[in-house]
Design an enzyme around this catalytic site. Structure first.
Site, mmCIF file in Angstrom:
data_model
loop_
_atom_site.group_PDB
_atom_site.id
_atom_site.type_symbol
_atom_site.label_atom_id
_atom_site.label_comp_id
_atom_site.label_asym_id
_atom_site.label_seq_id
_atom_site.Cartn_x
_atom_site.Cartn_y
_atom_site.Cartn_z
ATOM 1 N N PRO A 16 27.186 -1.322 36.607
ATOM 2 C CG PRO A 16 27.848 -2.729 34.874
ATOM 3 C CD PRO A 16 27.034 -1.502 35.162
ATOM 4 C CB SER A 262 37.414 1.089 29.346
ATOM 5 O OG SER A 262 36.975 0.433 28.179
ATOM 6 C CE LYS A 263 31.748 0.755 34.914
ATOM 7 N NZ LYS A 263 30.502 1.155 35.546
ATOM 8 N NE ARG A 264 30.440 1.197 25.929
ATOM 9 C CZ ARG A 264 29.356 0.454 26.079
ATOM 10 N NH1 ARG A 264 29.333 -0.786 25.689
ATOM 11 N NH2 ARG A 264 28.260 0.951 26.606
#
Ligand code: GLU
Length: 504
Positions: A16, A262-264
């Site tokens: 994504p 970040s994505k996390r």
């Protein structure tokens, strides 16, 4: 206005789109629109190992939701197409051969194990292994081998990559539209792989070839690509092409502390980092999205625009058209921009307050229908007008107004303890009688009559008003009490008070 602006957003479909990616797309879009230019979407899918099947679709839906459509891209106005790098494979082969012929690139046969051994060996000596001018001739490549040996290896199908031959002993002066001049010593650069053994170009080669062929005038991308800038500029030189202008956008930082968002982080810190919710096609893991969390795309986009850019005034609320007018690369900062989930919420609240009640009522009605509640739009609109000022999201409406649609069945225990006294049932019973007698059941009139009754009873307003609110709402919250009574009507008001008397 700058002439012939052509910019591109060039995501890799590896998952994504992070909101940092959306901001890159937005700044490209704004820059293009401001200059009457063209905004291109190019899908950089040369890394087969990281390819994710639903990612391209996700990227396109995200841009659509944000209302920042591309002018050229996959299946749209394909003047310079195809716009997927995987469909342009043959092109890159042709261009890498040009570089080899010009002496700017060379074949390298070192295996992954050999390179690994070099790396470990260096590490043990406290050094870092870089493949470049100082050791190229000691390694396994066409610069160290004779032409015949090289040909033989290639003919025998020996696995190889093609590396860039970085010039030695040169100080490069690079220009960045945001950062100004950057100098770099070429001796610190390694000979990056341009073409992989699987027959695919690396990002660097494909990116430069495509930017050139697609006549990109300005490369606007995230700061994480700044280390690639020297190589890219050198590649333009090697091809003898005019380089575009470059602008590297500042990082988006975590809300607290330092470091890139970040994505996390979304899962860890409790807010979405993606524009739309995303389902991982392999693990089926779902990540939250701003859209599904109830954000208006206008609010999301407005928030993103101010992450790293400022208009130079106090203005914070910008429509997309206003952003297009105001946007200027010169006002993009070098320093990282801290993301704030609270500020994002604030933006949504501002947009919600600006929206017409009718529009909000339509959105709210959708969620009411899901609950099996069908109310005429004028009623929903009235409810919206009464509770709107306390809402940040359309999703907040239900909590703020459920009592307009259904009788409370539970009562706030703390409030009951404090407000429901021994004498309350009698008072409430009498009040039912008062309400029944009222003919003109309008808020103002009900208020006048009830208040004069309270005065005549000499009990103090709180003694009646609080238990009354508790009976009608189930808690001590909600808008003006007499507005509620008018809205729900006499029968419902009386029934609710009776229910409270019976159960409390
Ligand atoms: N494919 C790169 C990315 O995923 C593009 C970087 C660039 O814009 O040059 O961000």
């Amino acid at each position: 206005m700058i002439d012939n602006v052509r910019v591109r957003f060039a995501p890799s479909p590896t998952g994504p789109l992070h909101m940092g990616g959306v901001r890159t797309a937005l700044f490209n879009y704004l820059f293009a629109k401001k200059n009457n230019g063209t905004f291109v979407l190019r899908i950089e899918d040369t890394d087969q190992t990281r390819y994710v099947e639903n990612a391209e679709e996700y990227i396109i839906h995200s841009l659509e939701w944000c209302k920042i459509p591309f002018d050229e891209g996959p299946n749209k106005n394909e003047k310079f197409g195809p716009y997927r790098q995987s469909e342009r494979k043959d092109l890159y082969k042709k261009y890498i051969e040009i570089l080899v012929a010009k002496g700017w690139a060379y074949y390298a046969f070192d295996t992954a194990e050999e390179l690994d051994a070099h790396r470990k060996d260096h590490e043990q000596k406290g050094k870092t292994f870089i493949y470049n001018w100082h050791n190229r001739l000691k390694l396994k490549n066409s610069l160290a081998l004779t032409a015949a040996e090289t040909q033989q290896k290639i003919a025998a199908g020996e696995k190889h990559v093609i590396r860039f031959k970085t010039p030695q002993d040169e100080v490069l002066k690079l220009q960045d539209e945001i950062r100004g001049e950057i100098t770099i010593d070429t001796n610190t650069l390694d000979d990056k792989v341009l073409f992989k053994s699987d027959g695919m170009p690396t990002y660097h080669l494909a990116n430069i070839v495509d930017d050139h062929l697609m006549e990109i005038s300005h490369v606007i991308r995230g700061e994480e690509w700044l280390p690639s800038l020297p190589l890219h500029v050198l590649l333009y030189r090697a091809f003898e092409w005019e380089a575009p202008k470059f602008a590297h956008l500042p990082l988006i930082l975590k809300p607290v502390g330092k470091g890139k968002l970040s994505k996390r982080d979304g899962d860890k810190l409790g807010f979405p980092v993606f524009p739309l919710a995303y389902t991982n096609p392999v693990s089926n893991e779902v990540s939250r999205g701003y859209k599904e969390d109830g954000y208006f795309s206008e609010a999301f986009v407005n928030m993103l625009a101010l992450l790293g850019w400022n208009p130079g005034t106090e203005q914070e609320l910008f429509s997309l058209e206003e952003l297009t007018k105001a946007f200027d690369l010169k006002r993009v900062s070098k320093a990282g921009a801290k993301f704030s989930p609270d500020k994002t919420k604030w933006f949504n609240e501002q947009y919600l307050q600006q929206k017409e009640d009718t529009a909000l009522a339509v959105l709210f009605s959708e969620s009411l229908v899901e609950k099996g509640i069908h109310k005429e739009s004028s009623y929903v609109e009235k409810v919206v007008s009464l509770v709107k000022e306390r809402a940040s999201f359309v999703n907040d409406f239900w909590d703020l107004s459920s009592f307009f649609f259904e009788n409370p069945t539970a009562f706030d225990a703390k409030a009951v303890k404090k407000q429901w006294k021994e004498t309350t049932p009698d008072l409430m019973g009498e009040l039912i009688g008062v309400l029944r007698e009222i003919e003109n059941f309008e808020s103002k009139n009900i208020e006048e009559i009830v208040k004069s009754w309270i005065t005549s009873k000499e009990v103090g307003f709180g003694k009646v008003m609080q238990p009354l609110r508790l009976s009608l709402v189930g808690a001590l919250k909600g808008p003006h009490l007499f507005d509620i009574i008018e809205m729900i009507g006499k029968e419902s008001a009386v029934a609710r008070i009776q229910y409270a008397i019976d159960t409390l």
